[in-house]
Design a protein around this motif. Sequence first.
Motif, short mmCIF file in Angstrom:
data_model
loop_
_atom_site.label_atom_id
_atom_site.label_comp_id
_atom_site.label_asym_id
_atom_site.label_seq_id
_atom_site.Cartn_x
_atom_site.Cartn_y
_atom_site.Cartn_z
N UNK A 72 11.77 29.51 -7.93
CA UNK A 72 12.57 29.90 -9.10
C UNK A 72 13.99 30.28 -8.72
N UNK A 73 14.13 31.08 -7.65
CA UNK A 73 15.48 31.50 -7.22
C UNK A 73 16.28 30.31 -6.72
N UNK A 74 15.66 29.46 -5.90
CA UNK A 74 16.36 28.28 -5.41
C UNK A 74 16.74 27.35 -6.55
N UNK A 75 15.85 27.20 -7.51
CA UNK A 75 16.18 26.34 -8.64
C UNK A 75 17.42 26.84 -9.36
N UNK A 76 17.44 28.13 -9.67
CA UNK A 76 18.58 28.63 -10.44
C UNK A 76 19.88 28.49 -9.68
N UNK A 77 19.92 29.01 -8.45
CA UNK A 77 21.20 29.04 -7.72
C UNK A 77 21.60 27.67 -7.18
N UNK A 78 20.66 26.92 -6.65
CA UNK A 78 21.02 25.72 -5.89
C UNK A 78 20.85 24.42 -6.68
N UNK A 79 20.10 24.46 -7.76
CA UNK A 79 19.90 23.24 -8.54
C UNK A 79 20.45 23.33 -9.96
N UNK A 80 20.62 24.54 -10.48
CA UNK A 80 20.95 24.69 -11.90
C UNK A 80 22.22 25.49 -12.15
N UNK A 81 22.52 26.48 -11.31
CA UNK A 81 23.64 27.39 -11.59
C UNK A 81 24.96 26.65 -11.73
N UNK A 82 25.16 25.59 -10.96
CA UNK A 82 26.44 24.89 -11.01
C UNK A 82 26.62 24.10 -12.30
N UNK A 83 25.59 24.07 -13.15
CA UNK A 83 25.77 23.55 -14.50
C UNK A 83 26.51 24.55 -15.38
N UNK A 84 26.50 25.82 -14.97
CA UNK A 84 27.12 26.90 -15.74
C UNK A 84 28.32 27.53 -15.02
N UNK A 85 28.37 27.36 -13.70
CA UNK A 85 29.35 28.05 -12.84
C UNK A 85 30.36 27.04 -12.30
N UNK A 86 31.63 27.30 -12.54
CA UNK A 86 32.71 26.42 -12.08
C UNK A 86 33.22 26.90 -10.72
N UNK A 87 32.91 26.15 -9.69
CA UNK A 87 33.25 26.54 -8.32
C UNK A 87 34.75 26.66 -8.12
N UNK A 88 35.52 25.71 -8.64
CA UNK A 88 36.97 25.75 -8.43
C UNK A 88 37.61 26.94 -9.16
N UNK A 89 37.04 27.32 -10.29
CA UNK A 89 37.55 28.50 -10.99
C UNK A 89 37.40 29.76 -10.15
N UNK A 90 36.33 29.81 -9.35
CA UNK A 90 36.08 30.99 -8.52
C UNK A 90 37.21 31.24 -7.53
N UNK A 91 37.93 30.20 -7.16
CA UNK A 91 39.03 30.35 -6.22
C UNK A 91 40.21 31.11 -6.84
N UNK A 92 40.24 31.23 -8.15
CA UNK A 92 41.31 31.95 -8.83
C UNK A 92 40.96 33.41 -9.09
N UNK A 93 39.75 33.83 -8.74
CA UNK A 93 39.28 35.17 -9.07
C UNK A 93 39.94 36.23 -8.21
N UNK A 94 40.04 37.44 -8.76
CA UNK A 94 40.48 38.62 -8.02
C UNK A 94 39.25 39.25 -7.39
N UNK A 95 39.13 39.28 -6.06
CA UNK A 95 37.93 39.84 -5.43
C UNK A 95 37.66 41.28 -5.83
N UNK A 96 38.70 42.08 -6.02
CA UNK A 96 38.49 43.47 -6.42
C UNK A 96 37.89 43.55 -7.82
N UNK A 97 38.38 42.71 -8.73
CA UNK A 97 37.84 42.69 -10.09
C UNK A 97 36.42 42.16 -10.07
N UNK A 98 36.15 41.21 -9.19
CA UNK A 98 34.79 40.69 -9.05
C UNK A 98 33.85 41.77 -8.57
N UNK A 99 34.32 42.57 -7.63
CA UNK A 99 33.51 43.68 -7.12
C UNK A 99 33.16 44.67 -8.23
N UNK A 100 34.12 44.97 -9.08
CA UNK A 100 33.87 45.91 -10.18
C UNK A 100 32.89 45.31 -11.18
#
Length: 571
Positions: free
Chosen positions: A105-133
């Motif tokens: 279940x965990x592998x399915x969500x993160x490695x097979x399904x999450x990238x249908x909802x999560x934009x990897x290139x957008x993550x490069x624009x994130x503020x790590x401090x804001x992400x931590x909060x």
Amino acid sequence: MASERIVIDPITRIEGHLRIELEADNGRIGDAWACATQFRGIERVLQGRDPRDAWAFAQRICGVCTGVHAIASIRAVEDATKCKIPPCAELIRDLVSGMATLQDHVMHFYHLHALDWVDVMSALKADPAATSRLAASVSPWPNNSATWYAEVQKRVAASAEGGLGIFSGGYWGHPAYRLPPEANLMALAHYLEALSWQRDIIRLHTIFAGKNPHPNYLVGGMGCSINLNNQITVNQVRLDEMAGMIDQAKRFVLEVYYPDVLAIASFYPDYAAIGASSPNLMATGESAWSCSGAPAGGVFPAALLMDGNYGTAHPFESKRVAEFVSSAWYSQPEGDRQGLHPWQGRTEPRYTGPKPPFKQLSDHPKYTWCKAPRYDGRAVQVGPNARIMVAVAQGHAETVQLAKEGLGKLHAGIEALNSTLGRTYCRALESVILARRMDQWFAQLNERIKSGDTATFNKERWEPSSWPKQAQGMGFMEAARGTLSHWIEIENGRIARYQAVVPSTWNSSGRDPGGQRGPYEEALAGGGKHPLLDAKRPLEVLRTIHSFDPCISCAVHVLVPGGGGVEVKVR
């Protein structure tokens, strides 16, 4: 008439080979066909073999769902030979299967399904401090520091400079992505953590079953010995290791996986009404969280929800299962319109489709290698959402409470569990319940060992001379992807007939003689409302198909426009 024909081949990030053909018009899917383009044939391989060896072949059906096929096979043999196994062996099977399902279940969500909802290139624009909060507001997971998220961002950026590596070929920037950069970075970091997590927790298999994948099993019990005073058996050191693995698995589910699913789901509430599939759902009851359940008895028994009534559970009857080949490349003397019960079923391949290379398979009456199982003539959906919904309908207190809490956060009713988002959420919810079950099974095993009960094998029905000359058996198991059953006929100590009706056979089936679509097809085409914004980047289709966690081999794909439509091909 649809204005566009679309072919996605293969659907990637799944196990096996699946092709989806679509008709679409004005940003909506009008019709769909699920085409399994891989022939399995394990049933034919097993004919004439010793039934005690069947599990070793049967679990080679798949490279992911290995142990569940072994257990279903063994249970079929034990059912036919009337073999009862020791309680410790049953608990060990539960622990091995439970950990495999949590990992899956965990592998399915993160490695097979999450990238249908999560934009990897957008993550490069994130503020790590804001992400931590953000992460700290969602969960107490220790890896929530800004330093950690900055390191993840740095690693992914370096990968992007070299072509993105494992993240190449994605639909980054697609307008259907909605997460802010910080949420994308948080989920991406957990994607990477899950890679190490799953490797560590699955070591439980090596202690109880020798290896993973394809752990070892035994008709009549388990092949491991328990002796707390022996260095090479399951001893106290090994039990302490297992306790740590179970705790590690539980913490990740409760503090990372489940919160992530709820957080991501909050940005996609409309998907609680997208991807609704068959209104008939089936689960084999309490065996949803234990391999001990034949389809009867338990806290909540095997049941079905019929015709969209999600409040009334109907008892399961194995005699009502039949498989059709009207849209599949098989032949049977009874003809294509006759459904056969698995004990009468055959696996006789007869390919009648077009000669490769071809543009369409759905132009032909037969277009898939997947048979069409039906229950009492109905197309049936199986999987975690079926298990959760059946449990709720039967008033299983723990499931009702968790489902009510989760649906409240999603502002949705029980019907939302039959959707793209619902299937994804139910997999996470089930993982919470299963993680708790792991604690209970392990405690029960420890209590038995402390009391002196260490038997893991029953030899009374091992020799074929103790079996009837003719016997039939069925073995049920709730695999990660849904209801799994193996059916066996034994004659004079050998396998005379063998059939496996697997979860993705139920879900990825094609049309039956009455024209009913299989669940994948219905989820895409039912009602004609499923979105498809960009036919060249069919992200919405992947979301819905991946929500079933198809088990039909992973590949990288590129888009190749051609003709009047679009085809996704493997390079």
